[in-house]
Design an enzyme around this catalytic site. Structure first.
Site: not given
Ligand code: RBF
Ligand code: MG
Length: 153
Positions: A111, A86
């Site tokens: 992350r 996404e």
């Protein structure tokens, strides 16, 4: 990281992006993800550059490279069953662009995907990701990796 490239079609996602999180995402079609994403690609949040092709000029400028931040994985907070990519383009668009071609160059890792105790915590993390990505891409290093023959093909 070595850059990773994806060239796909924007499909309908879970419909959560803008409604619940205030962060619209362009989901890339599964076939392109399966074929192009390296098999050992680590799930997580990435940043990089993106270009839209085949979109009406009133919605986006085809010559433009947009800063982006993307989530690659299974969204532990929502417990998705399948892998999704996404892409949030750091720009305000007047309309959706389902069906357009989206070309994405991943240049950095921010992350890992996390589970959160609340939707508010997820929203705060996403806001920070957008700021971090934007800063990294505005930097000298980020500008250096912007122009790429991949975007001209
Ligand atoms: N989903 C998670 O479950 N955990 C995350 O840590 C997480 N981080 C995200 C970071 C960014 C920048 C974006 C755009 C999405 C992230 N998501 C994460 C995915 C989010 O849950 C998803 O976009 C919405 O649920 C819409 O499908
Ligand atoms: Mg989406």
């Amino acid at each position: 990281m070595q850059p990773v490239y994806l060239n796909g079609t924007v499909i309908h996602g879970y419909g959560r992006g803008s409604r619940d999180l205030g962060c619209p995402t362009a989901n890339i079609d599964n076939q392109s993800v399966e074929q192009q994403l390296p098999k050992n690609f680590r799930f997580g949040i990435y940043y990089g550059w993106a270009k839209l092709v085949g979109v009406s000029p009133s919605v986006a400028d085809e010559g433009q490279l947009y800063k982006m931040v993307a989530s690659v994985g299974v969204c532990p907070f929502f417990g998705n069953q399948t892998l999704s990519v996404e892409v949030h383009l750091i720009h305000e668009f007047p309309e959706n662009f389902y069906g357009a071609t989206l070309k994405v160059k991943f240049v950095g890792y921010l992350r890992g995907e996390k589970n959160f105790c609340s939707m508010d915590d997820l929203i705060l993390a996403i806001r920070k990701d957008i700021t971090d990505a934007s800063q990294a891409l505005d930097s000298v290093e980020g500008q250096k990796v912007k122009n790429d023959p991949f975007f001209l093909k």
